[in-house]
Each structure stands twice: as C-alpha cells, then as structure tokens.
Design a protein around this motif. Structure first.
Motif, mmCIF file in Angstrom:
data_model
loop_
_atom_site.group_PDB
_atom_site.id
_atom_site.type_symbol
_atom_site.label_atom_id
_atom_site.label_comp_id
_atom_site.label_asym_id
_atom_site.label_seq_id
_atom_site.Cartn_x
_atom_site.Cartn_y
_atom_site.Cartn_z
ATOM 1 N N UNK A 1 -14.926 78.974 -118.306
ATOM 2 C CA UNK A 1 -16.286 78.492 -118.076
ATOM 3 C C UNK A 1 -16.628 78.570 -116.594
ATOM 4 N N UNK A 2 -17.834 79.032 -116.301
ATOM 5 C CA UNK A 2 -18.314 79.123 -114.923
ATOM 6 C C UNK A 2 -19.757 78.651 -114.883
ATOM 7 N N UNK A 3 -20.221 78.399 -113.684
ATOM 8 C CA UNK A 3 -21.628 78.054 -113.467
ATOM 9 C C UNK A 3 -22.301 79.232 -112.794
ATOM 10 N N UNK B 1 -17.166 77.554 -109.841
ATOM 11 C CA UNK B 1 -16.364 76.817 -110.816
ATOM 12 C C UNK B 1 -17.238 75.773 -111.520
ATOM 13 N N UNK B 2 -16.883 75.460 -112.760
ATOM 14 C CA UNK B 2 -17.611 74.454 -113.526
ATOM 15 C C UNK B 2 -16.887 73.123 -113.393
ATOM 16 N N UNK B 3 -17.596 72.108 -112.931
ATOM 17 C CA UNK B 3 -17.033 70.774 -112.755
ATOM 18 C C UNK B 3 -17.553 69.878 -113.874
ATOM 19 N N UNK B 4 -16.663 69.395 -114.710
ATOM 20 C CA UNK B 4 -17.055 68.483 -115.778
ATOM 21 C C UNK B 4 -17.123 67.070 -115.221
ATOM 22 N N UNK B 5 -18.316 66.537 -115.162
ATOM 23 C CA UNK B 5 -18.481 65.203 -114.602
ATOM 24 C C UNK B 5 -19.947 64.889 -114.402
ATOM 25 N N UNK B 6 -20.229 64.136 -113.350
ATOM 26 C CA UNK B 6 -21.598 63.726 -113.076
ATOM 27 C C UNK B 6 -21.860 63.799 -111.572
#
Length: 551
Positions: free
Chosen positions: A270-272, A323-328
């Motif tokens: 997964x990427x942004x 990179x994709x950061x899962x969070x808020x």
C-alpha cells in the motif's frame, strides 16, 4: 572536476588549486592531497547541503588530516616543515560562482585592461623582506576558509594562480595567451606559467583558467529537469489503474492536491499517491513542490519523517508516491484528547523534534509544521508529513530565492520573522513546534491571529503570548517559561534547536525554575493597563479635589 548529468546539477563544476610552502619537504604531498581530496569528497557530500557547507566541511576534514600528519612527523617541532599548503577554488553551480580561499594563492577576474583580485592574501608581513602565512591548510587544528558568492556572467574569464605565477603576470599577458591559444586553455595556462618564469619567477608557477561559456536559464530551478516532460495526471477514482498502481480510495482532496490510497501492482504494497491540481499546472513553484517532496523524503532517514515509497520506476505523469501511515493526524488526536497530560504532549514533541533535527541536519527547513501535517500511527509513532514546502539549502544554490524568505506554511503556525522579511531558520521550525505544543496543552493558539498580522519588527515586539497557565492552571510554572522562550518573537531568544526545546520540557534548567514571578505587564498586559488607568484616574480626581479645595 567536470561531472556530467545529475552530479553537475547538484554539485556543479569545480576548479581547485593548492600550493605547498617552499620550506617543507612534504609540501607537494599536502597540496596534492588537498586538491584531490577536495574534488573527490566534495562530490560525495549530501546534495541537500549548500555549496558552502559541503565545501567547508570537506576542507575542515582535509585540514585536520594534514595537521595530524604534521603532528605524527618530525615536522611537529618545525612550523616551516609540515604538511601545509594554500588552497583556492571556484565552484560554478547553476548561475552562481562560489569562491573558497585560504593562503596566498590568488583568484582573479579578467577585465579589458586589468586583473580584478577576488581573494585576500593571508600573509603576515614582519618587515619589507620577511613574512609568513597567517592562514593555510594544515597549519593548525582548525582553519578559517574565506567564502563569497556572486552570479556568473557569460564570457567572464577567471584565473587561479600560485604566488610564483601571479607575482609576474598582468592582464595583457593573460589576454595575449588566450588570444594565441584560442579555446585551448591548457596551452594558455602553460604559456602563462612559462611567461612568469621568463619574467624572473624562481618559484613553482601554476595557472588555471576558467571561462563561462553558457549558463542555465535565469528563471529555472534545480528541480525543473526532474519534472520536465511529465504530464499532469487525470482525475482518478477507485479501482483505476495508474502508473503501475491500483487506486483503492480517495484519502483527501483540496484545491491544491488529491491524495489517494493505492496498491502497487508489482509488490502488493500500500502506498499514498499525491497528485497535483490541474488548476495549478502552470505554476512552476507549485509543481516544483511535488518533485521536492519526494526528493526530500528519499534523503532523510528518520522514523519521524514520512518516507518515500521504495518503488522507483519510469514515470510519465507528475505525482508523489509515499509510504502509507495507518493512524490519524495530530489535529484529530487533539480532538480526541482535549485535555492531554503533560507527559503525552512531551512524548509527541520529543518525536517531532527528532524529525525536525533529521531535516535540519541536512540543511532543510520544513516550514509548514502544523497538526494537519503530523501523523500518529497505531503504535504511537509520530511522523512529519507534507514536505512540499520544505526549504533545501542545496537546491537554493541555484534557485531564484537563495534564502528561506517565502511564507510557505499556514499563517497561525508561521514564525514572525517570515512576515518581517528576516527569513526563516531552524529556530522558525522551533517556533512552529512550540505553537503545536501550546495548542495541545491549551486548545488555543499562543498569539491568536495576531502573529499573522505582523509586518514589521515593531509589530513583532508588540506581540504578547497568553500564558498557558491562564488556560491550564494545573501546569507547572516552568512549562510556561519553556514555551514562552520557544515562542519569543525574536528568533535569537528561542532555543537553538528543536531537541533543546524537547529537552527543556523534560528537564528544565535553572532559568526556567526561578520562583520570581514575571512582571504584571508580561503576565496580564490587559490587567496591567486597566490598573494603570485606574491609578491615573484616581490621581486626576485627587488633583481636581485639591485644586477645588484650594480655591
């Protein structure tokens, strides 16, 4: 040094010359090591560093090595026999020339009838016949290198020469040599060295010639070649295929960009994907920001700065893959934690400080630090995102604006020095970090909207920060003192580095633990003037009463 391709863009063209002292048997080793080491190591420095920092760091290391060789040899007892040499260099990067110099070799610019000397001789004269080098590479454990820079002009001719050459040459000799040898500058330099010997020089004579034949466009940027030929992407929707990615969903959309979660078709990672707005396709500074964001992310190695996607493939469109950061975001975290503990705030500030230090160590400023540009993942790791507004010293060597003067971030978090034209520094990012810390603790901005209205140094001096303890009485008094220092309108009065602010919030020094209360005008400016007005009013009433009684 005449590199090709990307290295020429990032490091430029370098011409260097060194001259050993005649009284030393190892001077030729010193001068050869200085030139070869400089040309090799300068190219190996970070391309995020400015020319000045890169060159001076390399020369400082070279000086230390030369001095160490002297200290290990018999020459340590004889200052005239060590590994010592002069050093002079010109670096042409973009449209700018950078000069570095120590010793008594010289750099000249050739004019029609004169040689303009651009360097200063670091020679101390004891008498008309006795002198010595006051500054040189290897002469001591530390060395001061002269530096200056200016914009080059097409057609300019420069000459670097040792004292055995320049002491017997003039403008006419240089012009004659160039006229006779044409574009063969090696032959012209050889002719000038021979002319110096013919005119009575009994010292080694070395000459280098540099002519500026062409320069890049004046309105270009260092990042422009990297986006040249890349098309603006089309609007994307879920399940669309784009440049080897499959779009999952849209994460964010604004007038400036569109951000999507996507999957790399080759790796499944997964990427942004961040895509530019079609409406701003004609704004070169905006488009440079897209290239800069990924450029910076690939050069900063920190757990607290967003990383670029490891995928590096040929592109046909302009976009950023991160990179994709899962969070808020920190902004959402502040909504979820309206009254955070001091310890939790310190933890976030400490991680943000580490991220800023990673940027500052490479001569980069974030310039847009705000809660929306901070992510907190599910493990509690804090990451700085959105690097499009970053100022990079190494890129500014060739940009229209050399310093960080443009207001690139959100006004409420921008340091006052940007509004007054003073320009930003690492302490400007410290200010933004302090605003975030203050806001996490109080749910308010320290200056409200007043900081964004600053236009002069006088306006900045009139700023008054509301003490955090007025809004959070449970906070220790020293926390207020630490934040007040970091939020000072004068950058010279703040902590020097983000790490210093983080340290002060964990282990305050004596300056923050003083029990003396600050003056009322600083603690409660409104109350101070209310009291002053009341006292003046009473005084007026008393004076009027005395006057009436006297009559």
């Amino acid at each position: 040094m005449l590199p090709e391709g990307a290295l020429r863009t990032s490091k430029g063209i370098a011409v260097a010359l060194a001259d050993g002292i005649g009284s030393s048997r190892v001077s030729q080793i010193a001068s050869a090591a200085a030139v070869r080491g400089f040309l090799g190591d300068y190219c190996a420095t970070s391309d995020a560093w400015s020319v000045r920092r890169s060159a001076q760091r390399v020369l400082a290391a070279t000086n230390s090595w030369l001095h160490a060789q002297t200290m290990r040899s018999d020459a340590r007892f004889d200052k005239d026999a060590g590994y010592v040499c002069t050093f002079s260099a010109l670096i042409l990067k973009g449209r700018d020339l950078h000069l570095l110099h120590v010793g008594d070799s010289r750099i000249y610019r050739l004019h029609a009838h004169a040689l303009e000397r651009l360097t200063e001789d670091h020679r101390v004269h004891l008498s008309s016949i006795e002198s010595y080098l006051g500054r040189a590479l290897g002469a001591g454990p530390n060395v001061e290198i002269d530096y200056r820079t200016w914009e080059a002009e097409v057609g300019d001719v420069y000459m670097l020469a040792t004292d055995g050459a320049w002491s017997h040459l003039d403008a006419a000799a240089v012009r004659d040599a160039i006229a006779q040898c044409g574009d063969d500058f090696d032959a012209a330099a050889q002719q000038l060295a021979m002319a110096a010997r013919a005119r009575g020089s009994d010292d080694d004579a070395t000459v280098q010639l540099l002519r500026v034949d062409a320069l890049p466009a004046r309105d270009g940027s260092a990042l422009q070649p990297q986006r040249q030929g890349l098309a603006i992407p089309p609007a994307l929707g879920s399940r669309d295929r784009f440049e080897g990615f499959t779009v999952v969903r849209e994460l964010h959309a604004s007038a400036r960009s569109h951000v999507h979660l996507a999957v790399d078709d080759a790796t499944g990672q997964q990427v942004v994907l961040k895509l530019p707005s079609v409406d701003l396709r004609d704004d070169p500074d905006y488009l440079d920001g897209f290239v800069r964001e990924e450029w910076v992310a690939r050069r900063v190695d920190s757990a607290h700065v967003l990383k670029a996607s490891p995928v590096d493939r040929v592109r046909t469109h302009l976009y950023v893959a991160m990179e994709y950061v899962k969070g808020q975001t920190l902004a959402q975290w502040m909504v979820d934690h309206p009254d955070p503990t001091l310890d939790s705030v310190r933890g976030i500030v400490d991680q943000l400080a580490k991220g800023l230090q990673a940027l500052h160590g490479r001569e980069m400023l974030h310039q847009d630090l705000r809660p929306e540009n901070v992510m907190i993942d599910r493990t509690g790791t804090v990451k700085i995102i959105d690097l499009a507004s970053a100022h990079v010293a190494g890129l500014s060597d060739t940009a229209r604006e050399r310093g960080a003067f443009a207001i690139a971030g959100t006004l409420q978090y921008t340091a006052p020095e940007y509004f007054t034209g003073q320009g930003g520094s690492a302490r400007s990012d410290v200010f933004s970090l302090a605003v975030i810390a203050y806001q996490m603790l109080t749910r308010q901005l320290p200056y409200g909207l007043h900081a964004a209205r600053v236009r002069s140094a006088a306006d900045a001096r009139r700023l008054r920060c509301t003490p955090a303890r007025h809004l959070r009485p449970d906070l220790p008094a020293w926390v207020d003192a630490v934040l007040q220092k970091a939020l000072h309108p004068d950058p010279a009065r703040r902590q020097q580095a983000a790490s210093e602010l983080a340290h002060d919030l964990k282990a305050p020094g004596p300056e923050f633990l003083q029990t003396r209360s600050p003056p009322l005008i600083e603690r409660h400016p409104v109350r101070f003037w209310q009291c002053a007005t009341a006292v003046l009013a009473v005084a007026v009433v008393v004076l009027l009463g005395l006057r009436a009684f006297g009559h």
